[in-house]
Design a protein around this motif. Sequence first.
Motif, PDB file in Angstrom:
ATOM      1  N   UNK A 256       0.829  -1.201   0.000  1.00 23.69           N
ATOM      2  CA  UNK A 256       0.000   0.000   0.000  1.00 23.69           C
ATOM      3  C   UNK A 256       0.867   1.254   0.000  1.00 23.69           C
ATOM      4  N   UNK A 257       0.796   2.074  -1.049  1.00 19.51           N
ATOM      5  CA  UNK A 257       1.555   3.330  -1.008  1.00 19.51           C
ATOM      6  C   UNK A 257       1.076   4.242   0.109  1.00 19.51           C
ATOM      7  N   UNK A 258      -0.213   4.212   0.403  1.00 21.65           N
ATOM      8  CA  UNK A 258      -0.717   5.055   1.486  1.00 21.65           C
ATOM      9  C   UNK A 258      -0.203   4.589   2.850  1.00 21.65           C
ATOM     10  N   UNK A 259       0.025   3.288   3.000  1.00 22.36           N
ATOM     11  CA  UNK A 259       0.638   2.808   4.240  1.00 22.36           C
ATOM     12  C   UNK A 259       2.041   3.395   4.390  1.00 22.36           C
ATOM     13  N   UNK A 260       2.811   3.353   3.312  1.00 19.37           N
ATOM     14  CA  UNK A 260       4.147   3.958   3.334  1.00 19.37           C
ATOM     15  C   UNK A 260       4.064   5.439   3.671  1.00 19.37           C
ATOM     16  N   UNK A 261       3.165   6.151   3.020  1.00 19.03           N
ATOM     17  CA  UNK A 261       3.078   7.599   3.210  1.00 19.03           C
ATOM     18  C   UNK A 261       2.632   7.967   4.626  1.00 19.03           C
ATOM     19  N   UNK A 262       1.898   7.092   5.278  1.00 19.07           N
ATOM     20  CA  UNK A 262       1.436   7.368   6.640  1.00 19.07           C
ATOM     21  C   UNK A 262       2.491   7.067   7.692  1.00 19.07           C
ATOM     22  N   UNK A 263       3.396   6.164   7.407  1.00 16.89           N
ATOM     23  CA  UNK A 263       4.237   5.598   8.455  1.00 16.89           C
ATOM     24  C   UNK A 263       5.139   6.611   9.156  1.00 16.89           C
ATOM     25  N   UNK A 264       5.815   7.526   8.461  1.00 18.72           N
ATOM     26  CA  UNK A 264       6.647   8.486   9.209  1.00 18.72           C
ATOM     27  C   UNK A 264       5.854   9.299  10.225  1.00 18.72           C
ATOM     28  N   UNK A 265       4.619   9.665   9.897  1.00 20.90           N
ATOM     29  CA  UNK A 265       3.809  10.421  10.855  1.00 20.90           C
ATOM     30  C   UNK A 265       3.381   9.558  12.039  1.00 20.90           C
ATOM     31  N   UNK A 266       3.171   8.268  11.799  1.00 24.19           N
ATOM     32  CA  UNK A 266       2.836   7.377  12.906  1.00 24.19           C
ATOM     33  C   UNK A 266       4.051   7.156  13.804  1.00 24.19           C
ATOM     34  N   UNK A 267       5.229   7.086  13.208  1.00 21.86           N
ATOM     35  CA  UNK A 267       6.457   7.003  14.012  1.00 21.86           C
ATOM     36  C   UNK A 267       6.575   8.237  14.899  1.00 21.86           C
ATOM     37  N   UNK A 268       6.312   9.404  14.323  1.00 28.62           N
ATOM     38  CA  UNK A 268       6.383  10.643  15.099  1.00 28.62           C
ATOM     39  C   UNK A 268       5.308  10.690  16.183  1.00 28.62           C
ATOM     40  N   UNK A 269       4.137  10.169  15.869  1.00 23.29           N
ATOM     41  CA  UNK A 269       3.050  10.153  16.858  1.00 23.29           C
ATOM     42  C   UNK A 269       3.475   9.365  18.097  1.00 23.29           C
TER      43      UNK A 269
ATOM     44  N   UNK B 285     -11.980   0.731  19.538  1.00 24.89           N
ATOM     45  CA  UNK B 285     -13.084   0.326  18.688  1.00 24.89           C
ATOM     46  C   UNK B 285     -13.489   1.335  17.635  1.00 24.89           C
ATOM     47  N   UNK B 286     -12.825   2.488  17.581  1.00 23.10           N
ATOM     48  CA  UNK B 286     -13.169   3.522  16.606  1.00 23.10           C
ATOM     49  C   UNK B 286     -12.171   3.486  15.444  1.00 23.10           C
ATOM     50  N   UNK B 287     -12.639   3.298  14.201  1.00 22.93           N
ATOM     51  CA  UNK B 287     -11.728   3.203  13.061  1.00 22.93           C
ATOM     52  C   UNK B 287     -11.380   4.568  12.488  1.00 22.93           C
ATOM     53  N   UNK B 288     -10.131   4.702  12.107  1.00 22.95           N
ATOM     54  CA  UNK B 288      -9.627   5.873  11.390  1.00 22.95           C
ATOM     55  C   UNK B 288      -8.945   5.347  10.133  1.00 22.95           C
ATOM     56  N   UNK B 289      -9.632   5.435   9.001  1.00 17.93           N
ATOM     57  CA  UNK B 289      -9.113   4.852   7.762  1.00 17.93           C
ATOM     58  C   UNK B 289      -8.405   5.903   6.918  1.00 17.93           C
ATOM     59  N   UNK B 290      -7.178   5.597   6.537  1.00 17.11           N
ATOM     60  CA  UNK B 290      -6.468   6.422   5.572  1.00 17.11           C
ATOM     61  C   UNK B 290      -5.382   7.281   6.184  1.00 17.11           C
ATOM     62  N   UNK B 291      -4.380   7.585   5.345  1.00 17.26           N
ATOM     63  CA  UNK B 291      -3.271   8.409   5.814  1.00 17.26           C
ATOM     64  C   UNK B 291      -3.714   9.830   6.139  1.00 17.26           C
ATOM     65  N   UNK B 292      -4.891  10.225   5.695  1.00 17.41           N
ATOM     66  CA  UNK B 292      -5.395  11.566   5.960  1.00 17.41           C
ATOM     67  C   UNK B 292      -6.266  11.625   7.211  1.00 17.41           C
ATOM     68  N   UNK B 293      -6.254  10.572   8.029  1.00 18.48           N
ATOM     69  CA  UNK B 293      -7.025  10.583   9.274  1.00 18.48           C
ATOM     70  C   UNK B 293      -6.115  10.599  10.507  1.00 18.48           C
ATOM     71  N   UNK B 294      -4.834  10.776  10.307  1.00 17.47           N
ATOM     72  CA  UNK B 294      -3.912  10.757  11.447  1.00 17.47           C
ATOM     73  C   UNK B 294      -4.157  11.958  12.358  1.00 17.47           C
ATOM     74  N   UNK B 295      -4.436  13.123  11.778  1.00 19.50           N
ATOM     75  CA  UNK B 295      -4.716  14.292  12.612  1.00 19.50           C
ATOM     76  C   UNK B 295      -5.944  14.054  13.488  1.00 19.50           C
TER      77      UNK B 295
END
Length: 217
Positions: A14-27, A193-203
């Motif tokens: 998933x390219x979106x998984x890759x694009x999300x990962x640095x922000x999740x590391x920072x989180x 139990x609450x889903x947040x789908x997509x790299x644009x839901x990290x905020x």
Amino acid sequence: MTALGFDLFWSFRSPYSYLATPRLVNLVRDFDVACNVRIVYPIAVRQADFFANADPLWVFYLMKDTYRTAEFLGLPYRWPNPDPVLMDPATRTYPRAQPHIHRLSHLGVAAAERGRGLAFIAEVSALIWDGCTDNWHEGDHLAQAAARAGCDLAELDAAIAADPVHHVDVVETNQSDQRKGGHYGVPLMVLDGEPFFGQDRIDQLIWRLEQKGVMRR
């Protein structure tokens, strides 16, 4: 002691998984929260005719949006060479034999079981997706990425070879729990139990964490 964690359903294709990962590391670096990495197989493996039946605009937009998102985030990005999932170009379907994605997915499971899941997916997804390495599957590229994540690639491979059924079962359990979490796509973060789908839901995930009283480190 970390009081709260969220599940991260994530795929190496998933390219979106890759694009999300640095922000999740920072989180995880910035907040007192744990990220439970749960690897799933990509949709092309779970549903081999998915792209053959998809509207052509789906793929067109995916390509345009991922390159734009990478530029917006300041991340290097190029479609991998080789693709982690092999496709039959004549039929746009995906054969059952997949030499790359199963190994990658099971390595991710093994790394997560050793407490190095987030570091491992960050290093390996960058290797695959940042455009700096052709033939990422050859030589010592994966071994070096694993080492940067605090893992020994040979040890991970040996653990998988010793119990392949376990690693397949973990992925399949993750896929079942992913749907129970509220979505089938990646990256999917599930918090209480609450889903947040997509790299644009990290905020929004951070917003919810702060509502729950999660403190910055």
